[in-house]
Write an enzyme that holds these catalytic residues in place. Structure first.
Site, short mmCIF file in Angstrom:
data_model
loop_
_atom_site.label_atom_id
_atom_site.label_comp_id
_atom_site.label_asym_id
_atom_site.label_seq_id
_atom_site.Cartn_x
_atom_site.Cartn_y
_atom_site.Cartn_z
N LYS A 11 0.87 -1.18 0.00
CA LYS A 11 0.00 0.00 0.00
C LYS A 11 0.90 1.22 0.00
O LYS A 11 1.73 1.40 0.88
CB LYS A 11 -0.90 0.00 1.24
N THR A 56 -3.28 -5.47 0.68
CA THR A 56 -2.67 -4.16 0.89
C THR A 56 -3.56 -3.34 1.84
O THR A 56 -3.08 -2.47 2.55
CB THR A 56 -2.46 -3.40 -0.44
N HIS A 244 18.94 28.16 -11.78
CA HIS A 244 19.63 29.28 -12.43
C HIS A 244 18.86 30.60 -12.25
O HIS A 244 17.65 30.65 -12.43
CB HIS A 244 19.79 29.00 -13.92
#
Ligand code: URC
Length: 295
Positions: A11, A56, A244
């Site tokens: 899960k 799960t 940048h």
């Protein structure tokens, strides 16, 4: 006949918030927990038998139940409890991998005794990865989204120039990055929260304190500061995007725009340079995978 290769299931991203109360003073730990289990899972893939499959959904429930029963002392400790639980309680499971992101909350100062108001602290996220195979426990700690900027003390000069190079040399530039770091403790079970704060402090101090010839040099100083000052940490991997900042051309408007005066920059979003490296204690093995820190 095709063969089943590496497989895992679990899960992902169970969001669990644990509140503890110390009278009127409340404490919050806010985690995003992902569980991945592997082991004897041939049958579910081949014949469709679910006899070895822990749902799960059960993993999600276990995360919540453990948060209630054991509390969340730290992401590393909570992940270790879960990893050990799945491997030792399920005969079909031989390896558990737990990934945790922790979101920090700061207190909102309030008059009086009550301390139950919080404000989310920026985009910074604490991370932990725990793996247990029944014998060896591997714990990586880390952070991501720690955004920092130096408005001077950074240059980039003397680099290779070929026919495609247009970048001017910079003697005084802005240096900004979003730090992603993963580190490995040599010894088990330190004070995880204190260690995290200390590493974060060393990273910030080295970023601010380095007069930088390149982001690569700054990265190495940041990693070295952690290795030199934290005897329990043997390895740290850093991934630093070079965010940048370009000087805007204001000549068309008859304006000078020069770094030395305090200038206006265009903060570019992409592309960005991506500088990555591992810094190790002398003789220590490199165990943090290269892609652990890559976005
Ligand atoms: O610190 C930097 N390292 C680089 O490798 C690089 N390359 C580049 O274009 N700018 C920069 N800056």
């Amino acid at each position: 006949m095709p063969t089943l290769g590496q497989n895992q299931y679990g899960k992902a991203e169970t969001r669990v918030v644990r509140v503890t109360r110390d009278g009127a003073v409340h404490h919050v730990r806010d985690l995003n927990v992902s569980v991945a289990l592997s082991g004897d899972m041939a049958e579910v893939h081949h014949s469709g038998s679910n006899a070895a499959v822990l749902p799960t959904d059960t993993m999600k429930n276990t995360v919540f139940a453990f948060a209630r029963e054991h509390g969340i002392a730290s992401p590393e400790e909570f992940g270790t409890l879960l990893a050990r639980h799945f491997v030792t309680s399920q005969p079909s499971i031989s390896r558990a991998r737990i990934r945790i992101e922790e979101y920090a909350w700061d207190r909102v100062p309030t008059p009086g005794e009550a301390e139950h108001s919080f404000v989310r602290a920026g985009r910074e996220t604490r991370t932990a990865r725990i793996a247990f195979d029944g014998e060896e426990l591997e714990i990586f700690s880390g952070l991501t989204g720690l955004t920092v900027m130096n408005t001077t003390d950074s240059e980039f000069r003397g680099f290779v120039k070929d026919r495609y190079t247009t970048l001017p040399e910079a003697g005084d530039r802005v240096l900004a990055t979003d730090v992603t770091a993963v580190w490995r403790h040599a010894a088990d079970a330190p004070d995880w929260d204190a260690a995290h704060e200390a590493v974060r402090g060393h990273l910030l101090a080295a970023f601010a304190g380095t007069s930088s010839s390149s982001l690569q040099q700054t990265l190495f100083r940041m990693g070295s500061e952690v290795i030199e000052r934290q005897p329990g940490i043997d390895e740290i991997r850093l991934s630093l995007p070079n965010k940048h900042h370009f000087l805007v051309d204001l000549e068309p408007f008859g304006m000078k725009n020069e770094t030395a005066d305090g200038a206006v920059y265009f903060a570019a979003d992409r592309p960005y340079g991506l500088i990555e490296a591992t810094v190790l204690r002398d003789g220590a093995p490199a165990r943090i995978p290269v892609d652990t820190t890559t976005p």
